[in-house]
Enzyme design. Structure first.
Site, PDB file in Angstrom:
ATOM      1  N   ASP A  35       0.852  -1.193   0.000  1.00 54.27           N
ATOM      2  CA  ASP A  35       0.000   0.000   0.000  1.00 54.27           C
ATOM      3  C   ASP A  35       0.882   1.236   0.000  1.00 54.27           C
ATOM      4  O   ASP A  35       1.593   1.493   0.964  1.00 54.27           O
ATOM      5  CB  ASP A  35      -0.935   0.021   1.212  1.00 54.27           C
ATOM      6  CG  ASP A  35      -2.085   1.012   1.004  1.00 54.27           C
ATOM      7  OD1 ASP A  35      -1.798   2.194   0.693  1.00 54.27           O
ATOM      8  OD2 ASP A  35      -3.249   0.609   1.139  1.00 54.27           O
ATOM      9  N   CYS A 152     -20.040  -7.853  -2.815  1.00 50.31           N
ATOM     10  CA  CYS A 152     -20.673  -8.311  -1.576  1.00 50.31           C
ATOM     11  C   CYS A 152     -22.156  -8.563  -1.794  1.00 50.31           C
ATOM     12  O   CYS A 152     -22.720  -9.534  -1.276  1.00 50.31           O
ATOM     13  CB  CYS A 152     -20.461  -7.292  -0.456  1.00 50.31           C
ATOM     14  SG  CYS A 152     -20.953  -5.609  -0.880  1.00 50.31           S
ATOM     15  N   THR A 153     -22.792  -7.718  -2.604  1.00 47.45           N
ATOM     16  CA  THR A 153     -24.232  -7.860  -2.841  1.00 47.45           C
ATOM     17  C   THR A 153     -24.536  -9.086  -3.696  1.00 47.45           C
ATOM     18  O   THR A 153     -25.499  -9.817  -3.437  1.00 47.45           O
ATOM     19  CB  THR A 153     -24.799  -6.582  -3.497  1.00 47.45           C
ATOM     20  OG1 THR A 153     -24.476  -5.463  -2.662  1.00 47.45           O
ATOM     21  CG2 THR A 153     -26.304  -6.656  -3.658  1.00 47.45           C
ATOM     22  N   THR A 211     -26.468  -0.568  -9.070  1.00 44.50           N
ATOM     23  CA  THR A 211     -25.643  -1.715  -8.688  1.00 44.50           C
ATOM     24  C   THR A 211     -25.754  -2.752  -9.792  1.00 44.50           C
ATOM     25  O   THR A 211     -26.837  -2.973 -10.333  1.00 44.50           O
ATOM     26  CB  THR A 211     -26.066  -2.344  -7.348  1.00 44.50           C
ATOM     27  OG1 THR A 211     -25.361  -3.579  -7.184  1.00 44.50           O
ATOM     28  CG2 THR A 211     -27.556  -2.623  -7.271  1.00 44.50           C
ATOM     29  N   ARG A 234     -28.402   3.746  -0.829  1.00 45.69           N
ATOM     30  CA  ARG A 234     -27.361   3.926   0.175  1.00 45.69           C
ATOM     31  C   ARG A 234     -27.997   4.637   1.369  1.00 45.69           C
ATOM     32  O   ARG A 234     -28.634   5.675   1.198  1.00 45.69           O
ATOM     33  CB  ARG A 234     -26.197   4.751  -0.393  1.00 45.69           C
ATOM     34  CG  ARG A 234     -25.365   3.995  -1.433  1.00 45.69           C
ATOM     35  CD  ARG A 234     -24.728   2.763  -0.809  1.00 45.69           C
ATOM     36  NE  ARG A 234     -23.953   1.982  -1.754  1.00 45.69           N
ATOM     37  CZ  ARG A 234     -22.624   2.061  -1.884  1.00 45.69           C
ATOM     38  NH1 ARG A 234     -21.929   2.897  -1.124  1.00 45.69           N
ATOM     39  NH2 ARG A 234     -21.988   1.297  -2.748  1.00 45.69           N
TER      40      ARG A 234
END
Length: 335
Positions: A35, A152-153, A211, A234
């Protein structure tokens, strides 16, 4: 083979939680982290303290230029260009691409130049094959160097859609996800490229958003291709989201029949991935839950035997991060 050795690119929400999930489960070994924006001492702090999931239950320190978690030294890189990260030197065989930036085959493929054997993108990808644990992970074969763990959805919706489709047949469906805020949103009103609404204050608003999660289900369950689409709201919560799948069924089903098959799946083939609850839960009850999806038996409703609304919760950070680890363990078993 032993546990696969993993590098993490991007030590953000998902990068840190994949690292936590790896140490919690012991399924893979984290050997390197890259990172460019977070130095070693800051990594110690960010890994140790988490506003959403609480303090790390273990030891973390900086020692001899390495991040040491539970006594395990992890090599730290600070490269901006993924092709310059020396994953091979650190012993990393797989790389989790969790910056959110390098999500195509070409961009994620840069990690292979530094000695990584495979790349797992922790986001949907335009062109990398997508795998959802419990749904299509069996289709993975080791000719694939770059894969995506979808979103994730999609990980919440796909296991539920699979169970419903396998048992009753989905004619068509619409999904709404009521989704917690994420790092891409603004704390107060600010500029936001093409999608102006996305730039509005996350703490003050319910924000309609797009989405691709429902359409992506068609990629992991080909029989449902073109049968599902959806959108997101959201909302001002920090974590844990909920999917509302409203669908038309081919075969007639009483709501109790649906509950029964989902419960069976949650105790059988989808154990650990699809959960089932009859408790009167609210979103915070699912915080730090490791399932991809938890069916809320009491929240769903049926209009008739062919038209139902099904509700399933997910910890959009931690459930997903655990699936990234599971996917890598599955891939390693095929080497």
């Amino acid at each position: 083979m032993g546990k696969v050795k993993v590098g993490i690119n991007g030590f953000g929400r998902i990068g840190r939680l994949v690292t936590r999930a790896a140490f919690n489960s012991g399924k893979v070994d984290i050997v390197a982290i890259n990172d460019p924006f977070i130095d070693l001492n800051y990594m110690v702090y960010m890994f140790q303290y988490d506003s959403t999931h609480g303090k790390f239950h273990g030891t973390v320190k900086a020692e001899n230029g390495k991040l040491v978690i539970n006594g395990n030294p992890i090599t730290i890189f600070q490269e901006r260009d993924p092709s310059k990260i020396k994953w091979g030197d650190a012993g990393a065989e797989y790389v989790v691409e969790s910056t959110g930036v390098f999500t195509t085959m070409e961009k994620a493929g840069a990690h292979l130049q530094g000695g990584a054997k495979r790349v797992i993108i922790s986001a949907p990808s335009a062109d990398a094959p997508m795998f959802v644990m419990g749904v299509n992970h069996e289709k993975y074969d080791n000719s694939l160097k770059i894969v995506s763990n979808a979103s994730c959805t999609t990980n919440c919706l796909a296991p539920l859609a699979k169970v419903i489709h396998d048992n009753f047949g989905i004619v068509e469906g619409l999904m709404t996800t009521v989704h917690a805020i994420t790092a891409t949103q603004k704390t107060v009103d600010g500029p936001s490229g093409k999608l102006w609404r996305d730039g509005r204050g996350a703490l003050q608003n319910i924000i309609p958003a797009s989405t691709g999660a429902a359409k992506a289900v068609g990629k992991v369950i080909p029989e449902l291709n073109g049968k599902l689409t959806g959108m997101a709201f959201r909302v001002p919560t920090a974590n844990v989201s909920v999917v509302d799948l409203t669908c038309r069924l081919e075969k007639a089903a009483k709501y109790d029949d649906i509950k029964k098959v989902v419960k069976q799946a949650s105790e059988g083939p989808l154990k650990g991935i699809l959960g089932y609850t009859e408790h009167q839960v609210v979103s915070s009850d699912l915080n730090s839950d490791t399932h991809s999806s938890t069916f809320d038996a009491g929240a769903g409703i049926a209009l008739n035997d062919h038209f139902v609304k099904l509700i399933s919760w997910y910890d959009n950070e931690f459930g997903y991060s655990n699936r990234v680890v599971d996917l890598m363990a599955h891939m390693a078993s095929k080497e």
